[in-house]
Scaffold this motif. Structure first.
Motif, PDB file in Angstrom:
ATOM      1  N   PHE A 135     -13.211   4.852  16.114  1.00  0.00           N
ATOM      2  CA  PHE A 135     -13.356   4.902  14.658  1.00  0.00           C
ATOM      3  C   PHE A 135     -12.107   5.487  14.007  1.00  0.00           C
ATOM      4  O   PHE A 135     -11.670   5.034  12.944  1.00  0.00           O
ATOM      5  CB  PHE A 135     -14.595   5.713  14.273  1.00  0.00           C
ATOM      6  N   GLU A 136     -11.527   6.496  14.655  1.00  0.00           N
ATOM      7  CA  GLU A 136     -10.309   7.095  14.110  1.00  0.00           C
ATOM      8  C   GLU A 136      -9.149   6.110  14.157  1.00  0.00           C
ATOM      9  O   GLU A 136      -8.329   6.048  13.226  1.00  0.00           O
ATOM     10  CB  GLU A 136      -9.967   8.364  14.883  1.00  0.00           C
ATOM     11  N   VAL A 137      -9.069   5.327  15.232  1.00  0.00           N
ATOM     12  CA  VAL A 137      -8.026   4.303  15.331  1.00  0.00           C
ATOM     13  C   VAL A 137      -8.215   3.258  14.239  1.00  0.00           C
ATOM     14  O   VAL A 137      -7.255   2.815  13.598  1.00  0.00           O
ATOM     15  CB  VAL A 137      -8.032   3.638  16.723  1.00  0.00           C
ATOM     16  N   GLU A 138      -9.472   2.862  14.007  1.00  0.00           N
ATOM     17  CA  GLU A 138      -9.742   1.896  12.947  1.00  0.00           C
ATOM     18  C   GLU A 138      -9.298   2.428  11.588  1.00  0.00           C
ATOM     19  O   GLU A 138      -8.647   1.715  10.810  1.00  0.00           O
ATOM     20  CB  GLU A 138     -11.232   1.553  12.904  1.00  0.00           C
ATOM     21  N   VAL A 139      -9.640   3.669  11.282  1.00  0.00           N
ATOM     22  CA  VAL A 139      -9.249   4.278  10.005  1.00  0.00           C
ATOM     23  C   VAL A 139      -7.728   4.296   9.871  1.00  0.00           C
ATOM     24  O   VAL A 139      -7.164   3.964   8.817  1.00  0.00           O
ATOM     25  CB  VAL A 139      -9.830   5.706   9.886  1.00  0.00           C
ATOM     26  N   GLU A 140      -7.056   4.684  10.955  1.00  0.00           N
ATOM     27  CA  GLU A 140      -5.591   4.760  10.930  1.00  0.00           C
ATOM     28  C   GLU A 140      -4.971   3.381  10.694  1.00  0.00           C
ATOM     29  O   GLU A 140      -4.078   3.226   9.850  1.00  0.00           O
ATOM     30  CB  GLU A 140      -5.074   5.344  12.252  1.00  0.00           C
ATOM     31  N   GLU A 141      -5.444   2.363  11.438  1.00  0.00           N
ATOM     32  CA  GLU A 141      -4.887   1.023  11.301  1.00  0.00           C
ATOM     33  C   GLU A 141      -5.227   0.404   9.948  1.00  0.00           C
ATOM     34  O   GLU A 141      -4.421  -0.325   9.358  1.00  0.00           O
ATOM     35  CB  GLU A 141      -5.379   0.119  12.437  1.00  0.00           C
ATOM     36  N   PHE A 142      -6.427   0.699   9.447  1.00  0.00           N
ATOM     37  CA  PHE A 142      -6.821   0.230   8.116  1.00  0.00           C
ATOM     38  C   PHE A 142      -5.862   0.795   7.063  1.00  0.00           C
ATOM     39  O   PHE A 142      -5.366   0.068   6.197  1.00  0.00           O
ATOM     40  CB  PHE A 142      -8.253   0.676   7.827  1.00  0.00           C
ATOM     41  N   GLY A 143      -5.587   2.083   7.164  1.00  0.00           N
ATOM     42  CA  GLY A 143      -4.671   2.711   6.212  1.00  0.00           C
ATOM     43  C   GLY A 143      -3.270   2.142   6.297  1.00  0.00           C
ATOM     44  O   GLY A 143      -2.624   1.887   5.267  1.00  0.00           O
ATOM     45  N   LYS A 144      -2.783   1.946   7.506  1.00  0.00           N
ATOM     46  CA  LYS A 144      -1.436   1.397   7.693  1.00  0.00           C
ATOM     47  C   LYS A 144      -1.288   0.028   7.044  1.00  0.00           C
ATOM     48  O   LYS A 144      -0.213  -0.331   6.551  1.00  0.00           O
ATOM     49  CB  LYS A 144      -1.110   1.283   9.191  1.00  0.00           C
ATOM     50  N   ALA A 145      -2.368  -0.738   7.037  1.00  0.00           N
ATOM     51  CA  ALA A 145      -2.328  -2.087   6.476  1.00  0.00           C
ATOM     52  C   ALA A 145      -1.898  -2.068   5.012  1.00  0.00           C
ATOM     53  O   ALA A 145      -1.231  -2.991   4.531  1.00  0.00           O
ATOM     54  CB  ALA A 145      -3.691  -2.762   6.621  1.00  0.00           C
ATOM     55  N   PHE A 146      -2.261  -0.990   4.296  1.00  0.00           N
ATOM     56  CA  PHE A 146      -1.938  -0.904   2.872  1.00  0.00           C
ATOM     57  C   PHE A 146      -0.432  -0.795   2.626  1.00  0.00           C
ATOM     58  O   PHE A 146       0.035  -1.044   1.516  1.00  0.00           O
ATOM     59  CB  PHE A 146      -2.662   0.293   2.237  1.00  0.00           C
ATOM     60  N   GLY A 147       0.313  -0.454   3.654  1.00  0.00           N
ATOM     61  CA  GLY A 147       1.762  -0.338   3.518  1.00  0.00           C
ATOM     62  C   GLY A 147       2.516  -1.579   3.940  1.00  0.00           C
ATOM     63  O   GLY A 147       3.758  -1.562   3.986  1.00  0.00           O
ATOM     64  N   THR A 148       1.804  -2.656   4.272  1.00  0.00           N
ATOM     65  CA  THR A 148       2.467  -3.868   4.753  1.00  0.00           C
ATOM     66  C   THR A 148       2.678  -4.875   3.631  1.00  0.00           C
ATOM     67  O   THR A 148       1.938  -4.919   2.642  1.00  0.00           O
ATOM     68  CB  THR A 148       1.643  -4.542   5.865  1.00  0.00           C
ATOM     69  N   GLU A 149       3.695  -5.709   3.821  1.00  0.00           N
ATOM     70  CA  GLU A 149       3.936  -6.805   2.881  1.00  0.00           C
ATOM     71  C   GLU A 149       2.816  -7.841   2.959  1.00  0.00           C
ATOM     72  O   GLU A 149       2.499  -8.494   1.967  1.00  0.00           O
ATOM     73  CB  GLU A 149       5.293  -7.449   3.167  1.00  0.00           C
ATOM     74  N   ASP A 150       2.235  -7.981   4.153  1.00  0.00           N
ATOM     75  CA  ASP A 150       1.126  -8.934   4.314  1.00  0.00           C
ATOM     76  C   ASP A 150      -0.054  -8.546   3.432  1.00  0.00           C
ATOM     77  O   ASP A 150      -0.727  -9.414   2.859  1.00  0.00           O
ATOM     78  CB  ASP A 150       0.688  -8.996   5.781  1.00  0.00           C
ATOM     79  N   PHE A 151      -0.336  -7.249   3.322  1.00  0.00           N
ATOM     80  CA  PHE A 151      -1.441  -6.805   2.467  1.00  0.00           C
ATOM     81  C   PHE A 151      -1.161  -7.136   1.005  1.00  0.00           C
ATOM     82  O   PHE A 151      -2.040  -7.632   0.289  1.00  0.00           O
ATOM     83  CB  PHE A 151      -1.657  -5.298   2.632  1.00  0.00           C
ATOM     84  N   LYS A 152       0.073  -6.875   0.571  1.00  0.00           N
ATOM     85  CA  LYS A 152       0.432  -7.187  -0.807  1.00  0.00           C
ATOM     86  C   LYS A 152       0.291  -8.676  -1.082  1.00  0.00           C
ATOM     87  O   LYS A 152      -0.228  -9.092  -2.124  1.00  0.00           O
ATOM     88  CB  LYS A 152       1.858  -6.718  -1.086  1.00  0.00           C
TER      89      LYS A 152
END
Length: 260
Positions: free
Chosen positions: A226-243
């Motif tokens: 669950f902690e890994v999921e939270v971390e990876e979910f958060g990291k996604a917000f910093g990607t160009e793909d998310f934008k």
């Protein structure tokens, strides 16, 4: 790339890695494991490659086990080293590969062959496929992750039965056991793998890699999934793909992910 025991081909964003020892029913030996390691390592470095389709040459076998002649006279220490090196060099590498790996199981997938297929992120099979872990019939146990991954996929009871009886199951049973996701004809096996790969390629491969990491974390007792999921979910917000993905959604257009 030139190999003796495998074929490595690229078409568009898909790499095809094919075990190619037809006279040995594509059995795994040390040289083949080493070449597979090289092929996967190369595929990780080639930016254009986004998905891997792993299969065996011909229609008789995906991989019909390990090359028993290589280790028939091994000592205890040599046996342990064989398993440890094989897991590190190939099976764990495939399981944790950051790009999707689809195992297209054609024919026999036995012993190390089934273990290799199980290391892939998911499996599809031809309707003539046969799968099993026959190691106890040789006085040994699965050593390339079979005792760990099979229960995760089919449940403890079915895994115990398959391992203890050393028996094979057919493609229909494998589908019922959730060992494979789809069953099709031998002729349609690779086209089906390509169709699924195409669906994956429509998405953010950065997010797909993060999802692979998060899902795998749930099977690792040393981390909190669950902690890994939270971390990876958060990291996604910093990607160009998310934008790009959110912009495309809000503007009702198809996303064109930059892969960053």
């Amino acid at each position: 790339m030139d190999f003796n025991n495998i074929l490595f081909e690229q078409s568009g964003n898909i790499a095809y890695i094919t075990i190619n020892r037809p006279t040995k029913l594509n059995a795994l030996n040390k040289a083949t494991i080493s070449e597979l390691n090289d092929a996967f390592s190369a595929a990780e470095e080639i930016e254009d490659i986004k998905v891997i389709i792993l299969t065996g040459s011909g229609e008789k076998a995906f991989v019909a086990g390990a090359d028993i002649s290589e280790f028939a006279n091994f000592s205890v220490e040599e046996g342990q080293q064989l398993a440890a090196e094989g897991q590190a060099k190939l099976f764990d590498l495939v399981a944790n590969f950051p790009k999707p790996v689809i195992a297209a199981v054609n024919g026999f997938a036995l012993g190390g062959g089934l273990e290799l297929a199980m290391a892939a992120h998911f499996r599809i099979a031809s309707d003539n496929a046969k799968m099993g872990l026959p190691e106890v019939s040789l006085g040994v146990i699965p050593g390339y992750g079979g005792t760990q991954r099979l229960p995760q996929l089919v449940g403890k009871g079915r895994a115990m039965e398959m391992i203890m009886t050393a028996g094979m199951i057919d493609a229909k049973q494998a589908l019922e056991y959730h060992l494979v996701n789809h069953v099709t004809s031998p002729e349609e096996l690779i086209p089906l793998a390509e169709k699924i790969a195409g669906k994956i390629l429509n998405n953010s491969m950065v997010a797909v890699a993060a999802a692979i990491k998060a899902v795998n974390a749930s099977y690792d007792n040393t981390v909190n999934g669950f902690e890994v999921e939270v971390e990876e979910f958060g990291k996604a917000f910093g990607t160009e793909d998310f934008k790009e993905g959110t912009s495309a959604f809000l503007n009702k257009r198809k996303a064109n992910f930059p892969g960053k």
